[in-house]
Design an enzyme around this catalytic site. Sequence first.
Site, PDB file in Angstrom:
ATOM      1  N   HIS A 239      -2.907  -7.583  13.687  1.00  0.00           N
ATOM      2  CA  HIS A 239      -1.857  -7.087  12.793  1.00  0.00           C
ATOM      3  C   HIS A 239      -1.654  -5.593  13.054  1.00  0.00           C
ATOM      4  O   HIS A 239      -2.623  -4.868  13.279  1.00  0.00           O
ATOM      5  CB  HIS A 239      -2.305  -7.314  11.341  1.00  0.00           C
ATOM      6  CG  HIS A 239      -1.255  -7.035  10.325  1.00  0.00           C
ATOM      7  ND1 HIS A 239      -0.937  -5.766   9.909  1.00  0.00           N
ATOM      8  CD2 HIS A 239      -0.432  -7.867   9.643  1.00  0.00           C
ATOM      9  CE1 HIS A 239       0.035  -5.840   9.003  1.00  0.00           C
ATOM     10  NE2 HIS A 239       0.367  -7.094   8.829  1.00  0.00           N
ATOM     11  N   CYS A 277       4.421  -8.118  12.815  1.00  0.00           N
ATOM     12  CA  CYS A 277       4.778  -7.883  11.413  1.00  0.00           C
ATOM     13  C   CYS A 277       5.987  -6.956  11.405  1.00  0.00           C
ATOM     14  O   CYS A 277       5.858  -5.747  11.640  1.00  0.00           O
ATOM     15  CB  CYS A 277       3.605  -7.276  10.651  1.00  0.00           C
ATOM     16  SG  CYS A 277       4.048  -6.860   8.952  1.00  0.00           S
ATOM     17  N   HIS A 304       4.933 -12.113  10.705  1.00  0.00           N
ATOM     18  CA  HIS A 304       5.176 -11.726   9.312  1.00  0.00           C
ATOM     19  C   HIS A 304       6.618 -11.253   9.269  1.00  0.00           C
ATOM     20  O   HIS A 304       6.935 -10.227   9.877  1.00  0.00           O
ATOM     21  CB  HIS A 304       4.288 -10.551   8.911  1.00  0.00           C
ATOM     22  CG  HIS A 304       2.864 -10.915   8.661  1.00  0.00           C
ATOM     23  ND1 HIS A 304       1.924  -9.996   8.255  1.00  0.00           N
ATOM     24  CD2 HIS A 304       2.223 -12.099   8.728  1.00  0.00           C
ATOM     25  CE1 HIS A 304       0.761 -10.610   8.099  1.00  0.00           C
ATOM     26  NE2 HIS A 304       0.916 -11.880   8.385  1.00  0.00           N
ATOM     27  N   ASP A 360       6.869 -12.408   4.503  1.00  0.00           N
ATOM     28  CA  ASP A 360       5.863 -11.426   4.134  1.00  0.00           C
ATOM     29  C   ASP A 360       6.379 -10.631   2.944  1.00  0.00           C
ATOM     30  O   ASP A 360       7.497 -10.112   2.982  1.00  0.00           O
ATOM     31  CB  ASP A 360       5.594 -10.501   5.319  1.00  0.00           C
ATOM     32  CG  ASP A 360       4.340  -9.671   5.121  1.00  0.00           C
ATOM     33  OD1 ASP A 360       3.506 -10.065   4.294  1.00  0.00           O
ATOM     34  OD2 ASP A 360       4.208  -8.636   5.796  1.00  0.00           O
ATOM     35  N   HIS A 361       5.591 -10.556   1.936  1.00  0.00           N
ATOM     36  CA  HIS A 361       5.936  -9.854   0.693  1.00  0.00           C
ATOM     37  C   HIS A 361       7.257 -10.387   0.151  1.00  0.00           C
ATOM     38  O   HIS A 361       7.881 -11.274   0.708  1.00  0.00           O
ATOM     39  CB  HIS A 361       6.033  -8.333   0.902  1.00  0.00           C
ATOM     40  CG  HIS A 361       4.764  -7.739   1.414  1.00  0.00           C
ATOM     41  ND1 HIS A 361       4.602  -6.409   1.642  1.00  0.00           N
ATOM     42  CD2 HIS A 361       3.568  -8.305   1.732  1.00  0.00           C
ATOM     43  CE1 HIS A 361       3.380  -6.168   2.084  1.00  0.00           C
ATOM     44  NE2 HIS A 361       2.742  -7.315   2.155  1.00  0.00           N
ATOM     45  N   TYR A 377       3.224 -10.058  -3.560  1.00  0.00           N
ATOM     46  CA  TYR A 377       3.177 -11.503  -3.328  1.00  0.00           C
ATOM     47  C   TYR A 377       3.679 -12.332  -4.519  1.00  0.00           C
ATOM     48  O   TYR A 377       3.016 -13.274  -4.955  1.00  0.00           O
ATOM     49  CB  TYR A 377       1.757 -11.927  -2.934  1.00  0.00           C
ATOM     50  CG  TYR A 377       1.422 -11.451  -1.537  1.00  0.00           C
ATOM     51  CD1 TYR A 377       1.671 -12.260  -0.426  1.00  0.00           C
ATOM     52  CD2 TYR A 377       0.904 -10.181  -1.309  1.00  0.00           C
ATOM     53  CE1 TYR A 377       1.395 -11.817   0.857  1.00  0.00           C
ATOM     54  CE2 TYR A 377       0.628  -9.722  -0.033  1.00  0.00           C
ATOM     55  CZ  TYR A 377       0.874 -10.553   1.033  1.00  0.00           C
ATOM     56  OH  TYR A 377       0.616 -10.119   2.315  1.00  0.00           O
TER      57      TYR A 377
HETATM   58  C1  DNO Z   1      -0.462  -7.142   3.528  1.00  0.00           C
HETATM   59  C2  DNO Z   1      -0.964  -7.798   4.730  1.00  0.00           C
HETATM   60  C3  DNO Z   1      -2.184  -7.138   5.332  1.00  0.00           C
HETATM   61  C4  DNO Z   1      -2.740  -8.064   6.399  1.00  0.00           C
HETATM   62  C5  DNO Z   1      -3.904  -7.516   7.175  1.00  0.00           C
HETATM   63  C6  DNO Z   1      -4.183  -8.414   8.350  1.00  0.00           C
HETATM   64  O1  DNO Z   1       0.323  -7.691   2.831  1.00  0.00           O
HETATM   65  O2  DNO Z   1       0.033  -7.955   5.667  1.00  0.00           O
HETATM   66  O3  DNO Z   1      -3.136  -6.921   4.336  1.00  0.00           O
HETATM   67  O4  DNO Z   1      -3.182  -9.238   5.792  1.00  0.00           O
HETATM   68  O5  DNO Z   1      -3.685  -6.239   7.614  1.00  0.00           O
HETATM   69  O6  DNO Z   1      -5.455  -8.179   8.851  1.00  0.00           O
END
Ligand code: DNO
Length: 409
Positions: A239, A277, A304, A360-361, A377
């Site tokens: 990530h 991401c 993500h 993501d989010h 989340y």
């Molecule tokens: C936050 C996430 C991060 C992710 C880590 C992966 O929302 O995208 O906390 O889980 O960085 O290791």
Amino acid sequence: MLQTWRWFGPTDAVSIDDLMQAGVQGVVSALHHISPGDVWLPQQINQRQSDIAHMSNGAASGLAWEVVESLPVSEDIKRQTGDWKQHVRNYCESLSNLRAAGIDVVCYNFMPVLDWTRTDLAYPLANGATCMRFDYIDFAVFDLHILKREQAAIDFPEDIIQAATTRFAKMSEERKKELLQNIVCGLPGAAESLTIEGVRESLAVYNTISVEQLRANLIDFLAEVAPHAQMLGMRLCCHPDDPPVPLLGLPRIMSTQSDYQTILDAVNVPSNGVTLCSGSLGARSDNNLPQMMRQLGDRVHFLHLRNVKRETHSLFGSFHEAEHLGGDTDMVALIAAIVSEERRRQAAGRADVSIPFRPDHGQNILDDHKRTFQPGYPAIGRLKGLAELRGIEAALTHQSIEGSVRAAY
Ligand code: DNO
């Protein structure tokens, strides 16, 4: 594209029953209660699989644990201190246990001390939604005046230092406390939860670790674990830094396309891959996400999909988490690049054609305001994101326009 959803386990306010109504196809989860460096045991893995496989009435959900996010890398491994060699062996053992349970994709990060960092967890937008935000001036207030880090002044542009000093003078005690809490509290997925003293101590340990050293330590780690993952038939995916710039004087090594290219080339096995991401990387104006997908796509094992709105014209500054199709990343172009990559994999006869992604989010909207979720989340905000993202994929792969999309990307 495999439509997945992050689930924090049985204590998550969003249940497996909810995930089914959202129409997700797979689950992203982690054993957050196990300390970084320790082995994930088969029975602990199986328990989580069983939690995912069942609805509250005991009926089968049909869902499986598709991606681990994250199998955390201990601070000792990142620094090569203490028991780090044992931790690497434990990491390999956890991978073997996960593979034996049928789980192939494992996400991790190599950010020292802090996982993702925001100054606001519920920033109000004009339409009544709230979102996560990173205010560069507030962050400078924290670094210069609350944490009082010695070298902080050399890390910010002069105009930000001035603005931070003015803002700090007028800042309420309540906001100072909140800022501290937002920045140093263990955020979702963070391996360790931190106090201000804890941050100072942890930062001090990295004083002697340069960017080059941290990169060398990541390569050493991957030189052990990636061939092991390859032998098992697994895919590891790193990530990016969030946000993708150095913070608090800590070295950051996974912020740009060339950072990734260096690591992929250094340990050149397919299992050494990327978690693309778009939200983290998109906070920098020089990261072009569709282009990164085209260049690194071969090794992108997990996605993500999230968007950020940059609030300044500089390379890096304040930003907030926008709606999935809002913000500065062209999400349609990014998904078109993903669809093209999947076509290439199909033509090459690869087994990993369908790349797992998760919305993501999400912004807090509607009933999200009445419930407590892990910051970033919420149920409905993420559901909206998932619905929009799957709509793009459905359109881009529809037979009536497929030819034109292939020609364009
Ligand atoms: C936050 C996430 C991060 C992710 C880590 C992966 O929302 O995208 O906390 O889980 O960085 O290791």
